[in-house]
Motif scaffolding. Structure first.
Motif, PDB file in Angstrom:
ATOM      1  N   ALA A 106      83.213  53.470  -9.543  1.00  0.00           N
ATOM      2  CA  ALA A 106      84.673  53.399  -9.506  1.00  0.00           C
ATOM      3  C   ALA A 106      85.177  53.407  -8.064  1.00  0.00           C
ATOM      4  O   ALA A 106      85.028  54.419  -7.362  1.00  0.00           O
ATOM      5  N   PRO A 107      85.776  52.309  -7.588  1.00  0.00           N
ATOM      6  CA  PRO A 107      86.310  52.268  -6.219  1.00  0.00           C
ATOM      7  C   PRO A 107      87.531  53.187  -6.081  1.00  0.00           C
ATOM      8  O   PRO A 107      88.347  53.291  -6.996  1.00  0.00           O
ATOM      9  N   ASP A 108      87.650  53.840  -4.941  1.00  0.00           N
ATOM     10  CA  ASP A 108      88.795  54.725  -4.719  1.00  0.00           C
ATOM     11  C   ASP A 108      90.120  53.974  -4.832  1.00  0.00           C
ATOM     12  O   ASP A 108      91.113  54.519  -5.335  1.00  0.00           O
ATOM     13  N   ALA A 109      90.143  52.723  -4.364  1.00  0.00           N
ATOM     14  CA  ALA A 109      91.387  51.942  -4.417  1.00  0.00           C
ATOM     15  C   ALA A 109      91.832  51.729  -5.859  1.00  0.00           C
ATOM     16  O   ALA A 109      93.028  51.796  -6.171  1.00  0.00           O
ATOM     17  N   ASP A 110      90.882  51.466  -6.757  1.00  0.00           N
ATOM     18  CA  ASP A 110      91.230  51.277  -8.170  1.00  0.00           C
ATOM     19  C   ASP A 110      91.666  52.588  -8.809  1.00  0.00           C
ATOM     20  O   ASP A 110      92.579  52.619  -9.641  1.00  0.00           O
ATOM     21  N   ILE A 111      91.002  53.675  -8.437  1.00  0.00           N
ATOM     22  CA  ILE A 111      91.393  54.986  -8.968  1.00  0.00           C
ATOM     23  C   ILE A 111      92.825  55.310  -8.553  1.00  0.00           C
ATOM     24  O   ILE A 111      93.636  55.783  -9.355  1.00  0.00           O
ATOM     25  N   ASP A 112      93.146  55.031  -7.292  1.00  0.00           N
ATOM     26  CA  ASP A 112      94.493  55.321  -6.790  1.00  0.00           C
ATOM     27  C   ASP A 112      95.563  54.502  -7.502  1.00  0.00           C
ATOM     28  O   ASP A 112      96.723  54.929  -7.592  1.00  0.00           O
ATOM     29  N   LYS A 117      97.788  61.581 -12.711  1.00  0.00           N
ATOM     30  CA  LYS A 117      98.154  62.622 -11.757  1.00  0.00           C
ATOM     31  C   LYS A 117      97.060  62.736 -10.705  1.00  0.00           C
ATOM     32  O   LYS A 117      95.906  62.362 -10.938  1.00  0.00           O
ATOM     33  N   ASP A 118      97.402  63.277  -9.559  1.00  0.00           N
ATOM     34  CA  ASP A 118      96.441  63.369  -8.460  1.00  0.00           C
ATOM     35  C   ASP A 118      95.208  64.177  -8.858  1.00  0.00           C
ATOM     36  O   ASP A 118      94.079  63.827  -8.486  1.00  0.00           O
ATOM     37  N   GLU A 119      95.400  65.249  -9.636  1.00  0.00           N
ATOM     38  CA  GLU A 119      94.251  66.068 -10.028  1.00  0.00           C
ATOM     39  C   GLU A 119      93.319  65.304 -10.975  1.00  0.00           C
ATOM     40  O   GLU A 119      92.100  65.510 -10.963  1.00  0.00           O
ATOM     41  N   ASP A 120      93.885  64.404 -11.796  1.00  0.00           N
ATOM     42  CA  ASP A 120      93.051  63.594 -12.686  1.00  0.00           C
ATOM     43  C   ASP A 120      92.322  62.501 -11.908  1.00  0.00           C
ATOM     44  O   ASP A 120      91.171  62.166 -12.221  1.00  0.00           O
ATOM     45  N   LYS A 121      92.984  61.956 -10.915  1.00  0.00           N
ATOM     46  CA  LYS A 121      92.321  60.958 -10.070  1.00  0.00           C
ATOM     47  C   LYS A 121      91.138  61.582  -9.332  1.00  0.00           C
ATOM     48  O   LYS A 121      90.087  60.951  -9.167  1.00  0.00           O
ATOM     49  N   ALA A 122      91.304  62.827  -8.922  1.00  0.00           N
ATOM     50  CA  ALA A 122      90.222  63.511  -8.210  1.00  0.00           C
ATOM     51  C   ALA A 122      88.978  63.646  -9.084  1.00  0.00           C
ATOM     52  O   ALA A 122      87.843  63.568  -8.593  1.00  0.00           O
ATOM     53  N   LYS A 123      89.179  63.819 -10.402  1.00  0.00           N
ATOM     54  CA  LYS A 123      88.053  63.961 -11.325  1.00  0.00           C
ATOM     55  C   LYS A 123      87.281  62.656 -11.499  1.00  0.00           C
ATOM     56  O   LYS A 123      86.118  62.664 -11.910  1.00  0.00           O
ATOM     57  N   LEU A 124      87.926  61.531 -11.206  1.00  0.00           N
ATOM     58  CA  LEU A 124      87.275  60.235 -11.364  1.00  0.00           C
ATOM     59  C   LEU A 124      86.448  59.825 -10.149  1.00  0.00           C
ATOM     60  O   LEU A 124      85.568  58.967 -10.257  1.00  0.00           O
ATOM     61  N   ARG A 125      86.732  60.430  -9.009  1.00  0.00           N
ATOM     62  CA  ARG A 125      86.036  60.019  -7.789  1.00  0.00           C
ATOM     63  C   ARG A 125      84.548  60.360  -7.893  1.00  0.00           C
ATOM     64  O   ARG A 125      84.163  61.444  -8.317  1.00  0.00           O
ATOM     65  N   GLY A 126      83.735  59.374  -7.547  1.00  0.00           N
ATOM     66  CA  GLY A 126      82.292  59.536  -7.657  1.00  0.00           C
ATOM     67  C   GLY A 126      81.743  59.147  -9.023  1.00  0.00           C
ATOM     68  O   GLY A 126      80.525  59.124  -9.222  1.00  0.00           O
ATOM     69  N   LYS A 127      82.641  58.846  -9.973  1.00  0.00           N
ATOM     70  CA  LYS A 127      82.213  58.459 -11.320  1.00  0.00           C
ATOM     71  C   LYS A 127      82.024  56.936 -11.393  1.00  0.00           C
ATOM     72  O   LYS A 127      82.279  56.209 -10.440  1.00  0.00           O
ATOM     73  N   ASN A 128      81.584  56.491 -12.549  1.00  0.00           N
ATOM     74  CA  ASN A 128      81.448  55.060 -12.819  1.00  0.00           C
ATOM     75  C   ASN A 128      82.494  54.610 -13.828  1.00  0.00           C
ATOM     76  O   ASN A 128      82.877  55.374 -14.720  1.00  0.00           O
ATOM     77  N   PHE A 129      82.948  53.382 -13.654  1.00  0.00           N
ATOM     78  CA  PHE A 129      83.756  52.736 -14.681  1.00  0.00           C
ATOM     79  C   PHE A 129      82.809  52.027 -15.643  1.00  0.00           C
ATOM     80  O   PHE A 129      81.838  51.389 -15.225  1.00  0.00           O
ATOM     81  N   PHE A 130      83.096  52.128 -16.929  1.00  0.00           N
ATOM     82  CA  PHE A 130      82.369  51.373 -17.945  1.00  0.00           C
ATOM     83  C   PHE A 130      83.342  50.355 -18.536  1.00  0.00           C
ATOM     84  O   PHE A 130      84.346  50.733 -19.155  1.00  0.00           O
ATOM     85  N   PHE A 131      83.053  49.085 -18.319  1.00  0.00           N
ATOM     86  CA  PHE A 131      83.900  48.021 -18.849  1.00  0.00           C
ATOM     87  C   PHE A 131      83.330  47.553 -20.187  1.00  0.00           C
ATOM     88  O   PHE A 131      82.205  47.041 -20.243  1.00  0.00           O
ATOM     89  N   VAL A 132      84.088  47.726 -21.249  1.00  0.00           N
ATOM     90  CA  VAL A 132      83.684  47.211 -22.558  1.00  0.00           C
ATOM     91  C   VAL A 132      84.376  45.859 -22.742  1.00  0.00           C
ATOM     92  O   VAL A 132      85.591  45.792 -22.948  1.00  0.00           O
ATOM     93  N   HIS A 133      83.589  44.804 -22.631  1.00  0.00           N
ATOM     94  CA  HIS A 133      84.123  43.446 -22.762  1.00  0.00           C
ATOM     95  C   HIS A 133      84.013  42.987 -24.212  1.00  0.00           C
ATOM     96  O   HIS A 133      82.937  43.049 -24.810  1.00  0.00           O
ATOM     97  N   GLU A 134      85.117  42.527 -24.759  1.00  0.00           N
ATOM     98  CA  GLU A 134      85.151  42.016 -26.130  1.00  0.00           C
ATOM     99  C   GLU A 134      85.532  40.538 -26.101  1.00  0.00           C
ATOM    100  O   GLU A 134      86.529  40.160 -25.483  1.00  0.00           O
TER     101      GLU A 134
END
Length: 230
Positions: A106-112, A117-134
């Motif tokens: 997960a890129p920081d720019a996309d998270i931002d 909320k800022d506290e929820d964005k902080a929890k995403l940093r360092g994580k991965n995005f999973f894209f489910v394509h249909e």
């Protein structure tokens, strides 16, 4: 007495003139008839356009597994297509559904850019995005205009569930556009509509299965349609 014949001829001429005037129709009579003919010959007004019926706008139809539709309990690999009963507000039929999963850091720019909320964005940093394509394919020409892409039940390698941003507003990120409503032309055979659902988690615990559990299928593993990574 030479003047009398002239008077008599003049009177006869005058009478003839009166007779001619009385026998000749007014010069505008033909015009009036022409105008009347034009008015009566005008093309009738075009009928008002008909509206498309929406029998399932407020009611849910009963869907059945028939024909090429996959049976409850079917297992497929990511990238394989399942034919499933489907409906829109206009009609019911079947749709071809293919799903794949992509995992990216997960890129920081996309998270931002996410509506969090800022506290929820902080929890995403360092994580991965999973894209489910249909990928939805109109296989039988049913009018599926403006349908919503199905929400699949995702499970991770550990048996848990990934994080989700459903109901959080617009969640566009690079590689996964938040566009989950089919266009109006998704009503002809062969039409294709692609959607993406955004999930998140840790790279070591990616999404490994996705299940379709909407009727006529159910949430039990033996009654759903499930895609797996292998």
């Amino acid at each position: 007495m030479p003047t009398r014949p002239r008077v008599r001829h003049a009177a006869i001429a005058a009478m003839a003139c009166v007779a001619l005037v009385g026998c000749t129709p007014p010069s505008n009579t033909g015009q009036a008839r022409s105008a009347s003919a034009t008015t009566s010959g005008e093309a009738p007004a075009s009928p008002s356009p008909t509206t498309t019926e929406m029998p399932y706008l407020t009611t849910t139809p009963t869907l059945e597994v028939t024909g090429d539709a996959v049976k409850p309990g079917t297992k497929l690999k990511f990238g394989e297509q399942a034919i499933i009963p489907f409906y829109s507000r206009y009609a019911k039929g079947v749709v071809g559904l293919t799903v794949t999963v992509e995992s990216v850091k997960a890129p920081d720019a996309d998270i931002d850019s996410l509506p969090l909320k800022d506290e929820d964005k902080a929890k995403l940093r360092g994580k991965n995005f999973f894209f489910v394509h249909e990928k939805l394919t109109n296989v039988d020409g049913t009018n599926l205009a403006e349908v919503t892409a199905p929400i699949l039940t995702a499970k991770t390698r550990s048996g848990g569930w990934p994080g989700s941003l459903l109901g959080m507003g617009k969640t566009d990120v690079a590689g996964c556009e938040d566009q989950n409503f089919a266009p109006k032309d998704f009503s002809v055979k062969g039409a294709v509509f692609e959607a993406c659902r955004l999930h998140f988690g840790v790279a070591s615990d990616p999404i490994t299965s996705l299940a379709y559990t909407t009727q006529p299928y159910e949430s039990a593993d033996s009654r759903s349609v499930t895609w797996r990574n292998k």
